[in-house]
Write an enzyme that holds these catalytic residues in place. Sequence first.
Site, PDB file in Angstrom:
ATOM      1  N   LEU A 211       0.683  -0.603   0.334  1.00  0.00           N
ATOM      2  CA  LEU A 211       0.186  -0.232   0.344  1.00  0.00           C
ATOM      3  C   LEU A 211       0.983   0.991  -0.202  1.00  0.00           C
ATOM      4  O   LEU A 211       2.079   1.300   0.620  1.00  0.00           O
ATOM      5  CB  LEU A 211      -1.101   0.204   1.546  1.00  0.00           C
ATOM      6  CG  LEU A 211      -2.080  -1.198   1.352  1.00  0.00           C
ATOM      7  CD1 LEU A 211      -2.716  -0.895   2.952  1.00  0.00           C
ATOM      8  CD2 LEU A 211      -2.839  -1.183   0.274  1.00  0.00           C
ATOM      9  N   HIS A 212       0.738   2.341  -1.129  1.00  0.00           N
ATOM     10  CA  HIS A 212       1.430   3.847  -0.835  1.00  0.00           C
ATOM     11  C   HIS A 212       0.648   4.428  -1.457  1.00  0.00           C
ATOM     12  O   HIS A 212       1.280   5.700  -1.210  1.00  0.00           O
ATOM     13  CB  HIS A 212       2.620   3.244  -1.454  1.00  0.00           C
ATOM     14  CG  HIS A 212       2.577   3.400  -3.213  1.00  0.00           C
ATOM     15  ND1 HIS A 212       2.169   2.337  -4.088  1.00  0.00           N
ATOM     16  CD2 HIS A 212       2.037   4.394  -4.012  1.00  0.00           C
ATOM     17  CE1 HIS A 212       1.572   2.479  -5.014  1.00  0.00           C
ATOM     18  NE2 HIS A 212       2.548   3.344  -5.426  1.00  0.00           N
ATOM     19  N   ARG A 213      -0.808   4.433  -1.801  1.00  0.00           N
ATOM     20  CA  ARG A 213      -1.279   5.816  -2.743  1.00  0.00           C
ATOM     21  C   ARG A 213      -1.930   6.462  -0.925  1.00  0.00           C
ATOM     22  O   ARG A 213      -2.563   5.868  -0.309  1.00  0.00           O
ATOM     23  CB  ARG A 213      -2.586   5.309  -3.968  1.00  0.00           C
ATOM     24  CG  ARG A 213      -1.796   4.375  -5.176  1.00  0.00           C
ATOM     25  CD  ARG A 213      -2.611   3.980  -5.402  1.00  0.00           C
ATOM     26  NE  ARG A 213      -2.168   3.827  -6.493  1.00  0.00           N
ATOM     27  CZ  ARG A 213      -1.289   4.366  -7.988  1.00  0.00           C
ATOM     28  NH1 ARG A 213      -1.428   5.369  -7.944  1.00  0.00           N
ATOM     29  NH2 ARG A 213      -0.904   3.259  -8.643  1.00  0.00           N
TER      30      ARG A 213
END
Length: 383
Positions: A211-213
């Site tokens: 997850l990075h957004r």
Amino acid sequence: MTKRFAIVAGARPNFMKIAPILRALDSLPGLSTTLIHTGQHYDHNLSDVFFDELGIRRPDLSLNVGSGSHAHQTADVMIAIEKVLVDAASEGNPFDRLVVVGDVNSTMAAAIAATKVHVPVAHVEAGLRSFDRSMPEEINRMVTDSISDLLLCSEPAGVKNLLREGHDPSHVHLVGNVMIDTLLVHLQNAKKQDTLARLGLTAKQYGVVTLHRPSNVDNPEMLKELLEVLVGISSRLPLVFPVHPRTKARISGFGLDSLLASSDQLRLLDPLGYLDFLCLTSQAKVIVTDSGGLQEESTALDVPCLTMRENTERPVTCDEGSGILIGQSPEMLREQLEAVLEGTYKDGKCPKLWDGNAAVRIADILVASVPEHDSSQADSRAS
């Protein structure tokens, strides 16, 4: 006279895309390639390690632009690329075409700089659209496509989008997915890595999370709810979470370290090299991600992919492949994880032309796009 191509890469996803393209071009006679690394990603685990593992030769030019705001980074890449192209022309050895891949800031910046100095641009992975202009990548894709005269698409939706936007059909080509070229070349070697043994995992008995957004990690409540679902499911399915530096900072900043510490079956890892990561993803039972590239890879690997986004610029991964759009719904995430565990998750298939030969098709189109140079052309280009 030799046909000259400038190949630009700047961030982790780019490296996996340029590797097969470089191999295909370098195998052909009568042309030369210059690999330009903008340095948008400069951490060893996000950059240099990929050159080692993917067998990519060292960059011919490293621009070392580093980090910064979107505007700052874009401007730095434009200035640096412009100098490279102008210097080559002034030395009587101009580039015939610049090739960009994907949708990062370096992609758009290099395309703009090249167009301004009249170097034609080819965009690999053209036409992808999420229709969400709040995503920086969407703006990068749209701008790059609008100024490229060779548009190389990975899936039919890309072709459809470009034709709807008014592009000349003769400029648009469905070529397949170069990410899958790289995956297929390295898959067996990746599975031989000792990654699972080091982590105490058994094939098909764990999940992978990335997850990075901003939509997932910048909102403390949203991030907390997602992590609560993952912590809950980890009691039944161990999860490994290679953590992007941005996400790691948000977890600590929002005080969520204690939540993760409550489960010894949800493990945070440092970013992994390509082979280690492919070893993990190819043998996972499920993938939870907001990464565009991982949506594609999971479809090629036939691994269930729960995509933590409201939209996707890669609809074939959901329409045909193993992906499902979860949006920002912790409840739907929980439901689909249950479906995976219960064996009721949907079946998928690998899309057309995701066959490992996309780069060969791209190389043939690139070479055909540059006319043969005669001596009079050479004289005019050097003047």
